[in-house]
Design a protein around this motif. Structure first.
Motif, PDB file in Angstrom:
ATOM      1  N   UNK A   8       1.019  -1.109  -0.125  1.00  0.00           N
ATOM      2  CA  UNK A   8      -0.080  -0.031  -0.084  1.00  0.00           C
ATOM      3  C   UNK A   8       0.852   1.298  -0.102  1.00  0.00           C
ATOM      4  N   UNK A  63       2.134   1.773  -3.425  1.00  0.00           N
ATOM      5  CA  UNK A  63       1.146   2.408  -4.347  1.00  0.00           C
ATOM      6  C   UNK A  63       0.891   3.810  -4.064  1.00  0.00           C
ATOM      7  N   UNK A  64       1.107   4.219  -2.809  1.00  0.00           N
ATOM      8  CA  UNK A  64       0.592   5.716  -2.364  1.00  0.00           C
ATOM      9  C   UNK A  64       1.491   6.388  -2.811  1.00  0.00           C
ATOM     10  N   UNK A 108       1.329   6.817  -6.695  1.00  0.00           N
ATOM     11  CA  UNK A 108       0.342   7.458  -6.889  1.00  0.00           C
ATOM     12  C   UNK A 108       0.478   9.137  -6.517  1.00  0.00           C
ATOM     13  N   UNK A 139       0.377  12.300  -9.309  1.00  0.00           N
ATOM     14  CA  UNK A 139      -0.391  13.450  -9.034  1.00  0.00           C
ATOM     15  C   UNK A 139       0.664  14.653  -8.913  1.00  0.00           C
ATOM     16  N   UNK A 178       1.016  -2.398 -12.829  1.00  0.00           N
ATOM     17  CA  UNK A 178      -0.295  -1.570 -12.326  1.00  0.00           C
ATOM     18  C   UNK A 178       0.027  -0.549 -11.713  1.00  0.00           C
ATOM     19  N   UNK A 179       1.375  -0.138 -11.293  1.00  0.00           N
ATOM     20  CA  UNK A 179       1.494   0.915 -10.270  1.00  0.00           C
ATOM     21  C   UNK A 179       1.239   2.392 -11.031  1.00  0.00           C
ATOM     22  N   UNK A 235       1.047  14.985   0.387  1.00  0.00           N
ATOM     23  CA  UNK A 235      -0.164  15.078   0.228  1.00  0.00           C
ATOM     24  C   UNK A 235      -0.966  13.730   0.388  1.00  0.00           C
ATOM     25  N   UNK A 236      -0.453  12.734  -0.348  1.00  0.00           N
ATOM     26  CA  UNK A 236      -1.059  11.419  -0.537  1.00  0.00           C
ATOM     27  C   UNK A 236      -0.668  10.630   0.794  1.00  0.00           C
ATOM     28  N   UNK A 256      -3.507   9.374   3.706  1.00  0.00           N
ATOM     29  CA  UNK A 256      -3.884   8.098   3.701  1.00  0.00           C
ATOM     30  C   UNK A 256      -3.412   7.707   5.159  1.00  0.00           C
ATOM     31  N   UNK A 258      -8.266  11.807   4.829  1.00  0.00           N
ATOM     32  CA  UNK A 258      -8.309  12.484   3.568  1.00  0.00           C
ATOM     33  C   UNK A 258      -9.316  13.642   3.682  1.00  0.00           C
ATOM     34  N   UNK A 301      -6.971  17.019   3.385  1.00  0.00           N
ATOM     35  CA  UNK A 301      -5.817  17.361   2.348  1.00  0.00           C
ATOM     36  C   UNK A 301      -5.482  18.754   2.257  1.00  0.00           C
ATOM     37  N   UNK A 317      -5.675   8.181  -4.749  1.00  0.00           N
ATOM     38  CA  UNK A 317      -5.213   7.822  -3.255  1.00  0.00           C
ATOM     39  C   UNK A 317      -6.078   7.074  -2.547  1.00  0.00           C
ATOM     40  N   UNK A 354      -5.878   3.200  -0.841  1.00  0.00           N
ATOM     41  CA  UNK A 354      -6.016   3.242   0.542  1.00  0.00           C
ATOM     42  C   UNK A 354      -6.934   1.987   0.931  1.00  0.00           C
ATOM     43  N   UNK A 402      -5.585  -1.225  -0.347  1.00  0.00           N
ATOM     44  CA  UNK A 402      -4.406  -1.751   0.704  1.00  0.00           C
ATOM     45  C   UNK A 402      -5.067  -2.218   1.910  1.00  0.00           C
ATOM     46  N   UNK A 438      -7.306  -0.493 -13.613  1.00  0.00           N
ATOM     47  CA  UNK A 438      -5.790  -0.564 -13.804  1.00  0.00           C
ATOM     48  C   UNK A 438      -4.663  -1.087 -12.897  1.00  0.00           C
TER      49      UNK A 438
END
Lengths: 335, 290, 402
Positions: free
Chosen positions: B3, B6-7, B10, B14, B133-134, B249-250, B254, B259, B262, C217, C221, C224, C248
């Protein structure tokens, strides 16, 4: 020696009376003008005028810190929101009367303004505008946060009830609301007028016009600037409290950054650093959207922006400045 | 851990958006020492123009470069017509004009094109997901474009005479005039370039967030934070700042504040940077002695 | 002194004028030839996407007037812009009621905006009809008898999803993404209504703001956190992003989307139609891009109306099918009034609609009201995206009684 004595006794009395008489007449006319609408206007128009008076008060607050002290605030909507919510929470959760909430609201807004004033000391001009702009954008999200949701009512907002005229006075609640607004706004306007003409007022303007010289003269810049923010926030916050009761509803969506921009436009159009200008600004802010809607249903925002830019180019002193110049020309003509 | 990765990715994606808008902001600042609040709205309008061209049948890259050219002209016109008359006015007037531009451009775009969400095509597509897929093909492509623009801007200011002239005109217009630099046209050029960069940012952003007149509003705040964090007079700093803000920010959203706050994070970054180190991480520190 | 004399004169004047005033107040907004009604909508600003509803309604009244009006009168529907700002909604509503003296209010847009005038209109006993919002609180005949909504509430929709999830996956780990405002929160409440005490263990939530650039995001989350079911209460722009991101990422949860954000043209196409396969939603309207309705009589009537009265309208915009539905309901109420358009009678007729079919509503879903039940549309049907269109499955479901 004899000549100067004669001069003094001849010129001074004449110079004093006309100005004083004019001022007294204007004040009296102002009071009549303030009370007349109660009997001349219908409920709805009275409501509109009440909102105009409230917005004029909010613009006055902005003028204190931006017009007279040169600290550009694009986030005054935040103080407006704080004032509105303090009154709403106290009236809705604790059953306070409106008058009791006012001093509280004033104090809390002043404290918040003071708090904002500190980082503002380090920022100048554009950066302060940018920071306060960000504050204005973030306010609705903060108001909706679940940590304070039990108090603020979250997105659903809070409901209030307009106070009725006390002691059985023969006014409807709309009329009473108008009188309350005029009274409180009148007090604040009078207080600000005194502040501006006092030593502190001159110090504020000195800081705006030439900060380095002001500091060299021994003024405590930090105290004056944060104090200006505090007073400014307090006045705009009081306007927010009044608006909460006039509309009888507060919700986070009412306090987006549009409010801050509206106040800024009102200040510029009415006249920066002008008490009378704030009054014009309030009227402008309330009635122009209606005119803009009549011109173009779809894009009143464009018209707002165009008017703002036109005023900046052609009438940088705003309406008040225009009036001042006309008055000066008239008095010059008479002499 | 998955996770977190991923964050972060992501956030970088952004962040790329913020970085490209931050570039436009820095461009304006370097050329004029002004921060233009309306930058985002002008970029949005440019993106809509591109959309119209594509709808009318033009191929993507033709519309892309045509929009850049048109945006450049718009920027120059705005400077000549609206900024020139008030160039010696106090800061308050400048701020007022920027707000006016914000109102006009923001509302005009909505008025002309409507507020329904529109699809903006991307030239970067791939059949299979990249990096597990990231990251999507577009995110990769737009990051590359941002870096290319960044390199061009940096090279322009560092190696060309025109770039040097622009910086001089911004720092000290009087002296610049004395050595023969046409200050007025330098400013106009700066605005034009900033508008062009903004258009590129908009066209890269729109496929991700979908095109509508309010798309830039949220982005602008984070882009400001990024530009300030990196140093408002340093293009590379601004781009790095944009990426950092995206990731921060992400992650904050998270793991730290949720959220719902933000925007407050962006606000906190802005205040923090301006109070602690106003020149940002990579900016040049300016001392003024009285 | 002067004050008292003036009040006396005003008071006696009012007394003398009373007979005429009383008559006017019995039927405000009604003259021998005209029926004046009012509304507010976001005609400018970001929410002005919904201003097309006003366009549709005014076109419907134009058609009605051309056919002779109603009760022998022409309908004049005055709509003011409130820019989706509650203070402005109050101002415009007061203008409509106190200055323009409309008979009643119709189809005002928005939840915070209608909240601002909710108490005012009920105090003044002005019918506040068929609001353009799916919030739950308008169906309250006991406390606010003059206000009535129209579309099924978002909360009821969330309840339906929660019930379906419990049926299909009793031990689901649910992720809930909702917009941090009235609209999104109704989904939170709806899920809580059904899940009760299990909510905290079964559901992970994430919110977004309308100003956020993306919701990537939040999606990351939720994945995850190990969720295998995803419910989304978000606006069309974010819905398209969410669908695309979920696909995706390689995540395949059982996914539900609010029926506000499932338009084939505005959401599924931008997201990529093949990426949304399996997405579940509910609806009460016919989707105009669904080939099943190509020869449907109701939709044909709607298309004919659009072609003649709103020629520049975007047929893919389901605000027009919505508008047609609520307009048809309103016209039915007006017809039921006969020629008595007093506020009491209008409210009585609005709360006594026998179950009726609407051309743009799904077969089996009817509009109806009773004085004790202000939920105008109570049924929805689940549908699933198959890559090309929405395929309805199961039965028409009645909203969960809480």
């Amino acid at each position: 020696m004899a000549e100067s004595e004669t001069l003094r006794s001849v010129t001074m009395p004449e110079a004093r009376n006309p100005a004083r008489a004019w001022r007294a007449i204007l004040v009296l006319a102002g009071i009549v003008a303030a009370f007349a609408p109660v009997y001349l206007l219908e409920s709805f128009q009275l409501f509109q005028l009440t909102m105009a008076v409230i917005m004029a008060l909010a613009v006055l607050g902005l003028n204190i810190v931006t017009g007279y002290n040169g600290q550009i605030s694009l986030g005054h909507g935040a103080f407006f929101a704080v004032g509105a919510y303090v009154t709403a929470i106290l009236m809705s959760h604790f059953d306070w009367s409106f008058w009791a909430t006012l001093p509280f609201s004033a104090a809390i807004c002043a404290a918040v303004g003071y708090g904002v004033g500190f980082p503002a000391l380090r920022l100048g001009g554009l950066y302060l505008a940018l920071t306060t702009f960000s504050l204005a954008v973030a306010v609705p999200q903060i108001l909706k946060h679940k940590a304070i949701e039990d108090w603020t009512g979250g997105v659903q907002g809070l409901f209030l009830v307009k106070p009725d005229a006390p002691f059985g006075l023969p006014f409807t609640s709309d009329q009473w609301m108008y009188l309350v607004a005029v009274f409180i706004a009148g007090l604040c306007f009078w207080g600000t007028w005194n502040l501006v003409r006092s030593r502190i007022g001159r110090a504020l303007m000195a800081i705006r016009d030439n900060p380095i010289a002001a500091e060299a003269m021994g003024m405590d810049i930090a105290a004056l600037k944060t104090g200006a923010f505090a007073v400014s926030a307090m006045v705009t916050g009081i306007a927010g409290s009044l608006s909460a009761v006039a509309i009888e509803f507060v919700a986070p969506d009412s306090f987006g950054f549009g409010v801050s921009i509206t106040l800024f436009v009102g200040m510029v159009v009415g006249g920066v650093a002008s008490i009378l200008g704030s009054l014009f600004g309030g009227l402008f802010v309330l009635f122009v959207p209606n005119i803009a809607e009549a011109i173009s249903k779809a894009a009143p925002g464009v018209i707002y922006g165009v008017i703002l830019i036109l005023f900046l180019f052609l009438l940088p002193d705003g309406f008040a400045g225009l009036l001042r110049r006309i008055a000066a020309r008239l008095t010059r003509g008479r002499q | 851990m998955d996770g977190l990765a991923h964050q972060i990715v992501a956030g970088i994606a952004t962040g790329g958006i913020y970085a490209s808008v931050a570039l436009a902001i820095v461009m304006i600042y370097q050329a004029t020492h002004h921060v233009n609040f309306a930058q985002g709205e002008i970029a949005t309008l440019s993106t809509f123009l591109a959309w119209s061209m594509i709808q009318a049948g033009l191929p993507y890259w033709v519309a892309f470069f045509a929009t850049i050219a048109v945006s450049f002209v718009i920027g120059v016109l705005v400077e000549r017509l609206l900024m020139r008359p008030v160039q010696n006015a106090p800061v308050l007037t400048h701020v007022g004009v920027f707000i006016g531009l914000l109102l006009i451009f923001g509302n005009a775009t909505g008025w002309i094109f409507g507020y329904t969400t529109k699809v903006f095509p991307t030239p970067f597509t791939s059949d299979k997901p990249l990096a597990g897929g990231l990251i999507s093909a577009h995110e990769l492509g737009s990051t590359v474009v941002t870096l290319v623009v960044l390199t061009l801007v940096w090279a322009f200011f560092r190696f060309t005479k025109l770039g040097l002239g622009m910086r001089a005109a911004a720092y000290n217009p009087r002296s610049a005039r004395l050595v023969g630099i046409r200050v007025g046209w330098m400013l106009a050029l700066g605005w034009g370039l900033a508008a062009a960069i903004g258009a590129v940012a908009g066209m890269m952003v729109a496929p991700v967030v979908f095109l509508d007149p309010t798309m830039m509003l949220g982005i602008l705040l984070y882009a400001f934070a990024g530009a300030l964090l990196g140093g408002i007079d340093n293009p590379m700093g601004a781009v790095i700042g944009g990426f950092v803000v995206g990731v921060l920010e992400n992650l904050a959203g998270a793991y730290v504040v949720g959220t719902e706050l933000k925007l407050t994070v962006a606000l906190a970054i802005i205040i923090g940077v301006l109070v602690v180190r106003p020149s940002g991480l990579f900016g040049r520190v300016v001392y003024s002695r009285v | 002194m002067t004050t008292n004399r003036r009040s006396l004169i005003l008071a006696s004047g009012a007394v003398l004028a009373t007979p005429r005033l009383a008559a006017a107040q019995d039927m405000p907004g009604v003259t021998a030839t005209e029926l004046r009604i009012g509304g507010t909508n976001a005609l400018s600003g970001p929410a002005s996407v919904y201003s097309v509803i006003t366009k549709c309604l005014q076109a419907m009244f134009k058609r009605l007037n051309e056919q002779g009006g109603v009760g022998g009168r022409q309908v004049n529907f005055i709509v003011y812009d409130d820019g989706y700002q509650p203070p402005r909604t109050l101002e415009q509503t007061r203008r409509l009621i106190e200055q323009d003296r409309v008979a009643f209010l119709f189809n005002q847009l928005g939840t915070p905006t209608n909240s601002a005038v909710h108490r005012y209109v009920n105090q003044r006993k002005v019918p506040h009809l068929f609001l353009a919002t799916g919030a739950d609180k308008w169906a309250n005949p006991k406390d606010f008898p003059w206000t009535i909504g129209w579309q099924p509430s978002y909360r009821v929709e969330a309840q339906i999803y929660a019930k379906y999830i419990l049926e299909q996956r009793p031990n689901a780990r649910i992720g809930l993404l909702y917009q941090n405002d009235d609209f999104g929160k109704d989904y939170l409440h709806g899920m809580k209504d059904v899940l009760g005490a299990r909510f905290d263990t079964m559901v992970r939530t994430a919110t977004n703001e309308a100003t956020d650039p993306t919701v990537d995001s939040q999606i990351v989350s939720l994945q995850a956190a190990g969720c295998d079911t995803l419910v989304c209460g978000i606006i069309p722009r974010f819905a398209a992003q969410a669908i695309r991101k979920v696909h995706d990422m390689g995540w395949r949860p059982m996914m539900f989307m609010t029926n506000v954000s499932v338009s084939a043209g505005a959401v599924m196409q931008p997201a990529g139609p093949e990426k949304g396969v399996g997405l579940i939603t509910s609806d009460f309207r016919k989707d105009q891009s669904d080939p099943a309705w190509a020869n449907d009589r109701g939709m044909a009537e709607w298309r004919e109306f659009m072609a003649k009265y709103v020629p520049d309208g975007d047929l893919a915009d389901n605000n027009f099918t919505y508008g047609y539905g609520v307009g048809t309901t309103m016209i039915q109420v007006l017809r039921q009034c006969g020629s008595d358009f007093s506020r009491e009678n209008v409210m009585k007729q609005a709360t006594n609609i026998a179950p009726m079919d609407i051309p743009t509503l799904l077969p089996g879903i009817k509009v109806q009201t009773q004085p004790s039940n202000y939920n105008v549309i109570r049924q929805m049907q689940l549908q699933r995206w198959d890559g090309k269109s929405w395929v309805r499955f199961g039965n028409v479901i009645e909203g969960a009684a809480i």
